[in-house]
Design an enzyme around this catalytic site. Structure first.
Site, short mmCIF file in Angstrom:
data_model
loop_
_atom_site.label_atom_id
_atom_site.label_comp_id
_atom_site.label_asym_id
_atom_site.label_seq_id
_atom_site.Cartn_x
_atom_site.Cartn_y
_atom_site.Cartn_z
N GLU A 1 30.60 49.89 12.43
CA GLU A 1 30.39 51.19 11.78
C GLU A 1 29.06 51.79 12.22
O GLU A 1 28.03 51.11 12.21
CB GLU A 1 30.40 51.05 10.25
CG GLU A 1 31.75 50.75 9.67
CD GLU A 1 31.75 50.85 8.15
OE1 GLU A 1 30.80 51.44 7.59
OE2 GLU A 1 32.69 50.31 7.53
N ARG B 1 27.08 62.57 5.28
CA ARG B 1 27.06 61.60 6.37
C ARG B 1 28.51 61.24 6.69
O ARG B 1 29.36 61.19 5.79
CB ARG B 1 26.29 60.34 5.97
CG ARG B 1 24.84 60.58 5.64
CD ARG B 1 24.02 60.97 6.83
NE ARG B 1 23.78 59.83 7.73
CZ ARG B 1 23.14 59.92 8.89
NH1 ARG B 1 22.71 61.11 9.32
NH2 ARG B 1 22.94 58.85 9.63
N ARG C 1 19.43 39.36 -8.14
CA ARG C 1 19.97 38.36 -9.07
C ARG C 1 19.17 37.07 -8.95
O ARG C 1 18.95 36.59 -7.84
CB ARG C 1 21.45 38.09 -8.75
CG ARG C 1 22.31 39.32 -8.92
CD ARG C 1 23.74 39.03 -8.50
NE ARG C 1 24.54 40.26 -8.56
CZ ARG C 1 25.72 40.38 -8.00
NH1 ARG C 1 26.27 39.37 -7.36
NH2 ARG C 1 26.39 41.54 -8.09
N ARG D 1 21.48 50.83 -7.66
CA ARG D 1 22.83 50.27 -7.64
C ARG D 1 22.86 48.89 -6.98
O ARG D 1 23.89 48.24 -6.92
CB ARG D 1 23.79 51.20 -6.90
CG ARG D 1 23.99 52.55 -7.56
CD ARG D 1 25.21 53.25 -7.01
NE ARG D 1 25.11 53.52 -5.58
CZ ARG D 1 24.68 54.67 -5.06
NH1 ARG D 1 24.33 55.65 -5.86
NH2 ARG D 1 24.63 54.84 -3.76
N ARG E 1 27.13 47.94 10.01
CA ARG E 1 27.84 46.73 9.59
C ARG E 1 29.08 46.54 10.47
O ARG E 1 29.51 47.45 11.17
CB ARG E 1 28.25 46.79 8.12
CG ARG E 1 29.23 47.89 7.77
CD ARG E 1 29.55 47.89 6.28
NE ARG E 1 30.51 48.93 5.93
CZ ARG E 1 31.02 49.10 4.70
NH1 ARG E 1 30.66 48.29 3.72
NH2 ARG E 1 31.88 50.07 4.46
N TYR F 1 29.41 60.86 -4.85
CA TYR F 1 29.97 59.60 -4.37
C TYR F 1 30.66 58.94 -5.55
O TYR F 1 30.04 58.60 -6.55
CB TYR F 1 28.88 58.69 -3.81
CG TYR F 1 29.46 57.39 -3.31
CD1 TYR F 1 30.05 57.32 -2.04
CD2 TYR F 1 29.47 56.26 -4.10
CE1 TYR F 1 30.61 56.15 -1.58
CE2 TYR F 1 30.04 55.08 -3.65
CZ TYR F 1 30.60 55.04 -2.39
OH TYR F 1 31.18 53.87 -1.94
N ASP G 1 33.37 55.85 -6.83
CA ASP G 1 34.21 54.70 -6.58
C ASP G 1 35.65 55.04 -6.98
O ASP G 1 35.91 55.98 -7.74
CB ASP G 1 33.72 53.50 -7.38
CG ASP G 1 32.45 52.88 -6.78
OD1 ASP G 1 32.27 52.99 -5.56
OD2 ASP G 1 31.65 52.31 -7.56
#
Length: 378
Positions: free
Chosen positions: A298, A247, A175, A171, A277, A346, A348
């Protein structure tokens, strides 16, 4: 029908709305004192910043129908997620792009040169990557892997990248241009007044009753024609086979003045930094201006029974236990399992809404044909 929807998040709201619009009665309950589940947003009284209480949620999709759906309940304004990461004393852009590669190696590669260079760094002996680590070593090599993925992944998942499937890293593309937009999707944005206002608007229908601070009790099911369960799949069965692994996240909130880090999301790739983060929430609403600022550090850890579950682990032991619960779910009557927790995946936000719309459609179509609602619609 009179249906019970357990959970006032995206799944419960969208399914409830569709069924109510079709003439059915929907009762929505949630143990929390607010709608929107983990998408919950609220104005910070001290600074006025719109805070993503359970961590940031950025809406992005290629599904035009879903995009039109959410825009029917909230005004979405443009937002592009540009993630940075601090690693080894320097700041880089993520996902790894041409700027990241050139900065990290001190080069001025053009796209084709960077592609050829990374191939020299990659472990080409790995022909079929099975683990997260093998996937990284095959495609970016040890230097970029250790700088950007290894430490972060160990903190996020609490295990070695050698224990995680390669699919997790797929995922995160590399680039070979200077595009630092984290997502590729056509439609990207944030609801102007936050997600909670949007979901409250979805729930605002004469055929829907909402009861917050109302935990589910098993005896409730008998009062309704059908239950849509967006709680933990194993929770429906009282966890009697054991608990599926998750988690969870802990947030260390702090405030300051001005602009503290200059971006919405700063990852920390070094293993010796305990947080994964820092998010600065004012940057999720770039159309607003605030003197103060709200930030979250976090920390990821194993989810205990009393914690908010975030990320399903889905390793070998969890998959075996999941198969047992799914089999029991398919044999159960009077319940449909929906959403991230109900299907132990998971998801979105756009996928959650798509599946909720599809679930409501399948239920209405089945009723017209005399079929009971299915246990799962995926």
């Amino acid at each position: 029908m009179h249906v019970l929807l357990v959970g006032a998040g995206l799944s419960g709201a969208v399914i409830g709305r569709r069924l109510a619009e079709a003439g059915h009665r929907a009762t929505v309950i949630d143990a929390r004192p607010h709608a929107a589940g983990n998408c919950h947003t609220v104005r910070d009284p001290e600074t006025g910043v719109m805070v993503h209480v359970y961590g940031p949620h950025i809406f992005h999709t290629d599904d035009a129908e879903v995009w039109d759906y959410v825009n029917g309940f909230a005004r979405f304004l443009p937002y592009k997620n540009r993630v940075k990461t601090t690693s080894r004393g320097a700041v880089y852009s993520l996902p790894i792009n041409l700027h990241t590669i050139n900065q990290f190696y001190g080069k001025t590669f053009r796209p084709d040169e960077a592609r050829a260079f990374l191939e020299t760094q990659a472990d080409t002996s790995i022909t079929d990557p099975q683990t997260f680590e093998e996937q990284a070593l095959r495609f970016v090599g040890p230097d970029l892997y250790e700088a950007f993925f290894k430490g972060y992944t160990e903190k996020q998942w609490g295990c070695s990248p050698t224990e995680l499937p390669a699919s997790i890293l797929k995922r995160l593309p590399v680039r070979f241009n200077y595009d630092d937009n984290y997502f590729f999707h056509r439609f990207q944005g944030m609801p102007e007044q936050g997600y909670t206002a949007m979901i409250e608007a979805i729930l605002d229908h004469s055929g829907i009753d909402v009861h917050l601070e109302t935990p589910f009790a098993p005896e409730m099911a008998g009062r309704y024609d059908h239950v849509f369960w967006s709680g933990p799949l194993d929770g429906w069965f009282g966890y009697d086979l054991g608990r599926l692994g998750y988690r969870t996240l802990d947030f260390e909130r702090f405030t300051d003045r001005g602009d503290w880090q200059g971006c919405a999301v700063m990852n920390y790739g070094d293993a010796d930094v305990p947080w994964t983060r820092i998010t600065e929430h004012k940057h999720f609403s770039p159309w607003e201006s605030h003197e103060g600022t709200v930030l979250y550090r976090e920390y990821s850890r194993a989810c205990a029974p009393e914690d908010v579950p975030y990320y399903p682990i889905r390793l070998v032991a969890e998959k075996a236990l999941l198969a047992e619960y799914v089999a029991r779910g398919q044999a159960a009557e009077g319940v449909t399992f929906v959403g991230r927790l109900g299907t132990y995946r998971y998801l979105d936000m756009d996928v959650t809404i798509r599946e909720a719309l599809d679930t409501a459609g399948a239920v209405l179509e089945g009723m017209a044909a005399g079929r009971p609602p299915p246990a799962f619609v995926q």
